[in-house]
Design an enzyme around this catalytic site. Sequence first.
Site, PDB file in Angstrom:
ATOM      1  N   LYS A 206      27.710 125.147   5.462  1.00  0.00           N
ATOM      2  CA  LYS A 206      26.435 124.750   5.618  1.00  0.00           C
ATOM      3  C   LYS A 206      26.235 123.107   5.228  1.00  0.00           C
ATOM      4  O   LYS A 206      26.742 122.621   4.036  1.00  0.00           O
ATOM      5  CB  LYS A 206      25.423 125.535   4.476  1.00  0.00           C
TER       6      LYS A 206
ATOM      7  N   GLU B 181      24.476 136.081   6.763  1.00  0.00           N
ATOM      8  CA  GLU B 181      24.747 134.822   5.743  1.00  0.00           C
ATOM      9  C   GLU B 181      24.954 135.405   4.382  1.00  0.00           C
ATOM     10  O   GLU B 181      24.390 136.486   3.877  1.00  0.00           O
ATOM     11  CB  GLU B 181      23.372 134.179   5.675  1.00  0.00           C
TER      12      GLU B 181
ATOM     13  N   CYS C 179      21.010 129.655   8.432  1.00  0.00           N
ATOM     14  CA  CYS C 179      19.848 129.491   7.837  1.00  0.00           C
ATOM     15  C   CYS C 179      18.754 128.358   8.121  1.00  0.00           C
ATOM     16  O   CYS C 179      18.548 128.092   9.289  1.00  0.00           O
ATOM     17  CB  CYS C 179      19.937 129.817   6.505  1.00  0.00           C
TER      18      CYS C 179
END
Length: 200
Positions: free
Chosen positions: A137, A48, A171
């Site tokens: 995200k 990430e 994540c």
Amino acid sequence: MLDLEKNCRVAVVQCSPVMFDKDATLAKCINLIKQAGAGGAQLIVLPELIIPCYPYGMTFGFTVGSRQEEGRADWKRYYDGSIVVPGAETDALGEAAREVNAYVSIGISERDAVSGTLYNSNIIFAPDGSIAALHRKLKPTGAERFVWGDADNAYFPVVASPWGPLGNLICWESYMPLARVALYQKGVTILISCNTNDNP
């Protein structure tokens, strides 16, 4: 019924960036992709926000109601190190994926070419070097919201692969039940959760 391949050789690359240095980190990632490909990897997963880095512990001089000048300078450095998609950096990464004939998943700080908003994004490159998916995200976690915006399009793209559909969560999205359901409903059999331990 799809005739899927049973085995996939995956390289999970755990590496650190060259902090705030987009060009040096890009060169490092390309080298790592080529190493993994030379080892026979068919799917290569990098961390990430590897480019330009995850700014662990930084505040960019921000407190409620004020900003410090040093923080503004740090922010400008980070902003300039973020990647416009598509662009020269994605062309170089795509060429590396093409050279090794592998799927490549990589986390970046993306800078929207129109709005200038930064996004915590993940790109999946196909073995021909094309961008197969770009995922932003959904909701940055905690203080990440000072740095990256909420996803605004292309929610949970899925890539057809010889092993089944590839999907991605970034994540803390892995803790979102409905995000997992969204990918499940798209038939995802391989989930790439592009995480980092948040330490440079």
